[in-house]
Scaffold this motif. Structure first.
Motif, mmCIF file in Angstrom:
data_model
loop_
_atom_site.group_PDB
_atom_site.id
_atom_site.type_symbol
_atom_site.label_atom_id
_atom_site.label_comp_id
_atom_site.label_asym_id
_atom_site.label_seq_id
_atom_site.Cartn_x
_atom_site.Cartn_y
_atom_site.Cartn_z
ATOM 1 N N LEU A 1 42.300 34.581 42.727
ATOM 2 C CA LEU A 1 42.299 33.635 41.836
ATOM 3 C C LEU A 1 40.858 33.291 41.046
ATOM 4 C CD1 LEU A 1 44.257 31.108 44.172
ATOM 5 C CD2 LEU A 1 45.040 32.837 42.368
ATOM 6 N N ASP A 2 41.082 33.005 39.943
ATOM 7 C CA ASP A 2 39.558 32.864 39.200
ATOM 8 C C ASP A 2 39.741 31.567 38.329
ATOM 9 O OD1 ASP A 2 37.086 32.713 37.610
ATOM 10 O OD2 ASP A 2 36.970 34.906 37.684
ATOM 11 N N LYS A 3 38.979 30.580 38.668
ATOM 12 C CA LYS A 3 39.379 29.114 38.202
ATOM 13 C C LYS A 3 38.352 29.186 36.882
ATOM 14 C CE LYS A 3 40.545 26.435 42.200
ATOM 15 N NZ LYS A 3 40.027 25.310 43.050
ATOM 16 N N LYS A 4 37.161 29.901 36.964
ATOM 17 C CA LYS A 4 36.313 29.948 35.916
ATOM 18 C C LYS A 4 36.885 30.635 34.476
ATOM 19 C CE LYS A 4 31.822 29.737 37.998
ATOM 20 N NZ LYS A 4 30.638 30.624 38.392
ATOM 21 N N LYS A 5 37.801 31.799 34.916
ATOM 22 C CA LYS A 5 38.256 32.666 33.802
ATOM 23 C C LYS A 5 39.780 32.159 33.601
ATOM 24 C CE LYS A 5 35.881 36.979 34.674
ATOM 25 N NZ LYS A 5 35.952 38.429 34.838
ATOM 26 N N ASN A 6 40.307 31.450 34.538
ATOM 27 C CA ASN A 6 41.653 30.818 34.428
ATOM 28 C C ASN A 6 42.727 31.898 34.723
ATOM 29 O OD1 ASN A 6 42.614 28.170 34.373
ATOM 30 N ND2 ASN A 6 43.664 28.470 32.150
ATOM 31 N N THR A 7 42.345 32.739 35.578
ATOM 32 C CA THR A 7 43.148 34.089 35.809
ATOM 33 C C THR A 7 43.678 34.063 37.280
ATOM 34 O OG1 THR A 7 41.179 35.420 36.506
ATOM 35 C CG2 THR A 7 42.083 35.157 34.219
ATOM 36 N N ILE A 8 44.985 34.787 37.341
ATOM 37 C CA ILE A 8 45.418 35.223 38.656
ATOM 38 C C ILE A 8 45.508 36.888 38.558
ATOM 39 C CG2 ILE A 8 47.364 35.176 40.277
ATOM 40 C CD1 ILE A 8 48.338 32.568 39.160
ATOM 41 N N VAL A 9 45.030 37.507 39.447
ATOM 42 C CA VAL A 9 45.384 38.950 39.653
ATOM 43 C C VAL A 9 46.104 39.303 40.704
ATOM 44 C CG1 VAL A 9 44.375 41.259 39.512
ATOM 45 C CG2 VAL A 9 43.098 39.137 38.409
#
Length: 623
Positions: free
Chosen positions: A70-78
């Motif tokens: 999870l990356d809150k800065k990029k707003n992404t889930i991988v």
């Protein structure tokens, strides 16, 4: 390899589905995690199977995993896996079109429902496309395991609005990474606790470790933490498994929106060693009548995935059964062809078939659930009467019928109940086959049975006539078609011939009918089974029935004309009127009308209906 970026359009049904997801609000968006995890698990299962036949891949074998970062800065889930990956053709097939999972038909039914019911889509296994419920853009990076050049990875990208692009990329590891760029209002899915709860709820049974990336603020390092138990559900002690876990596992392996109606989980040890977890769905598969569609169990050997839809372990009439078979008795390198001819396969098939029939019998104890089962799968189960002679009596116990005493179209009557309700002198199980329930229930063949309170099974499914050629006896009681000659009937109904004072005229009428219809009937005789009908047609015991001949004709088969036995009711006013006619031409017309009326009632059609109408009009004019 892709030389330059390619742009493709989604299949029309996929566009429709994506439009619904992107532009509507759904109450259960979290299912996108379940679906993507399920896809990753399948890819790893297929990778394990590849190891059996590919030594090079086996040498490269690493621990299998599904990882979520999870990356809150990029707003992404991988979501990443090191499964088999996809080729370009597989990407187009899997991500550009709707698979045969019922999605298309689900959409069609959704269009007929109101806005409120459209929330159901949140429970439906919509697979990869569910990611667009929470994402404004999705990127898929993949490399097939058999593609050795890491420069030949492929990137799929789309905003879900009708088109997607394909681009060549460098991907060091085989497998698939799915990057979800979340919508601003979906940031709840960037919380570790939220993802962990979803996985424990839906995917705890997945046998592959599912790991989430964590960050240690103190030591400034990333690490992976396993979320699920990573133990195949069927290998767990069933006393520790909850109903919800069984249901979620069923939905995982079938992609079914509905809960199963019942299931059975057994570990068998002895001459055979296997674990079987089988489910009976509550709704039939849309492709269940498609002969090209594979149905069967997921096959594992020593906990290693081998194949989907292994149909060698259950007979065709049980093709609606879903589940897992894990056996220790088969070699890992077995193929479908070898399975077909393997003695162990045949032994397993016998054993699993008996267990499945036992499970269905268990379901009969719950009348409400069995009604659902019979409505969905009754027609298919009937095939077993001809297909599985060894288990015919057990299958017959599971059959349900309607009858004249049931007085409704619903098939709720068992053969055991019918025998219990039989009249004192009744030796046979009586039945009537017809094109429809209405036609059967109003048949003149039933008149004496209704009067004497003798029940008759009414069979109107297309398969019934074929089935009854194989179902000849049940618990010592023979089956008897009531449109065939029955020597025992007169004894049962206890009616003696009561021809009125015009019996001489009646006997003369019999002779006249035989002369006029000599080429159309086998013989003519008096009937004592008719109350309100002047005449009916019967066939002899060993003659093809009318219903069977209709089935053959519908299939394009040439069959000889049936020579019927015409029975007339001597107490009917029409018969008495015909007996009084002196004019040969007039009586000939009446006799032909009488025969064709009986033929119309028996077959539902006439070879020359216009000629029949002409005879009727002639009689009306003369009257």
């Amino acid at each position: 390899m892709i030389n330059k970026q390619e742009q493709h359009s989604f299949q029309s049904e996929t566009k429709q589905l994506l439009h619904l997801m992107i532009n509507s609000l759904y109450s259960n968006k979290e299912i996108f995690i379940r679906e993507l995890i399920s896809n990753a698990s399948d890819a790893i299962d297929k990778m394990k199977f590849k190891f059996l036949s590919n030594e090079n891949l086996k040498k490269q074998h690493r621990n299998m995993y599904i990882r979520i970062s999870l990356d809150k800065k990029k707003n992404t889930i991988v979501i990443s896996d090191n499964g088999i990956g996809m080729t370009k053709q597989e990407i187009i097939k899997n991500l550009g079109t709707i698979a045969n999972s019922g999605t298309k038909s689900f959409l069609q039914s959704l269009e007929k429902e109101n806005k409120k019911n459209s929330q159901l889509i949140g429970k439906f296994g919509v697979g990869f496309y569910s990611s667009f419920m929470v994402s404004e853009k999705v990127i898929v990076k993949t490399r097939h395991a058999e593609e050795s050049n890491e420069k030949n990875g492929i990137m799929w990208e789309s905003d879900g609005k009708g088109k997607y692009t394909l681009t060549s990329i460098k991907k060091k590891e085989y497998g698939t990474d799915i990057e979800l760029y979340l919508k601003k209002k979906e940031t709840i899915f960037l919380e570790n606790w939220k993802i962990c709860n979803i996985i424990k709820k839906y995917s705890d049974h997945i046998s592959i470790p599912i790991e989430i990336q964590e960050y240690d603020e103190k030591n400034k390092i990333f690490s992976w933490k396993q979320i699920n138990k990573a133990q195949a559900l069927w290998t767990v002690d069933k006393s520790t498994i909850t109903d919800d876990q069984y249901i979620n596992f069923y939905k995982h392996i079938t992609q079914d929106i509905n809960d199963p109606i019942i299931w059975s989980h057994n570990k068998i040890e002895g001459t055979q060693e296997y674990t079987i977890l089988i489910y009976i769905p509550s709704k039939s598969n849309l492709n269940i009548w498609n002969r090209d569609q594979k149905n069967g169990l997921k096959l594992y050997i020593k906990k290693i995935y081998i194949m989907d839809d292994a149909d060698q372990f259950l007979p065709n009439y049980l093709r609606f059964i879903k589940g897992i078979l894990d056996t220790n008795d088969l070699p890992l390198n077995i193929s479908r062809e070898i399975l077909q001819e393997n003695n162990i396969t045949n032994q397993l098939k016998k054993s699993i078939t008996k267990r499945t029939l036992k499970l269905i019998k268990q379901l009969t104890k719950n009348e409400k659930k069995y009604k659902i089962f019979w409505k969905e799968f009754g027609l298919i189960l009937k095939e077993g009467i001809a297909e599985d002679i060894q288990n015919q009596e057990q299958i017959a116990e599971l059959l349900r019928f309607t009858s004249i005493q049931s007085n409704c179209i619903e098939q709720n009557l068992s053969l055991n109940q019918y025998i219990t309700n039989m009249s004192q002198n009744q030796k046979k199980i009586y039945f009537l086959t017809s094109d429809s329930y209405a036609t059967a229930y109003t048949s003149p063949h039933l008149e004496i049975f209704k009067k004497k309170n003798i029940d008759v099974l009414l069979l109107s499914d297309r398969i019934d006539e074929w089935m009854m050629n194989y179902l000849t006896e049940f618990k010592g009681k023979k089956f008897q078609s009531i449109n065939k000659i029955d020597d025992d009937l007169n004894q049962i109904i206890n009616i003696k011939p009561q021809i009125n004072q015009k019996s001489k005229k009646m006997n003369e009428l019999l002779i006249k009918i035989q002369q006029v219809l000599k080429d159309k009937i086998k013989t003519v005789q008096f009937s004592y089974r008719l109350i309100d009908t002047p005449a009916i047609l019967l066939v002899e015991k060993d003659t093809m029935s009318t219903q069977m001949s209709k089935l053959f004709m519908a299939a394009g088969q040439n069959i000889p004309n049936i020579k019927y036995i015409l029975e007339i009711n001597p107490n009917h006013k029409l018969i008495q009127k015909i007996a009084d006619i002196k004019n040969d031409e007039t009586i000939n017309i009446w006799i032909n009308i009488l025969f064709e009326e009986a033929l119309l009632s028996e077959r539902g059609s006439l070879d020359n209906p216009n000629d029949f109408i002409k005879k009727i009009n002639t009689i009306l004019l003369n009257s």
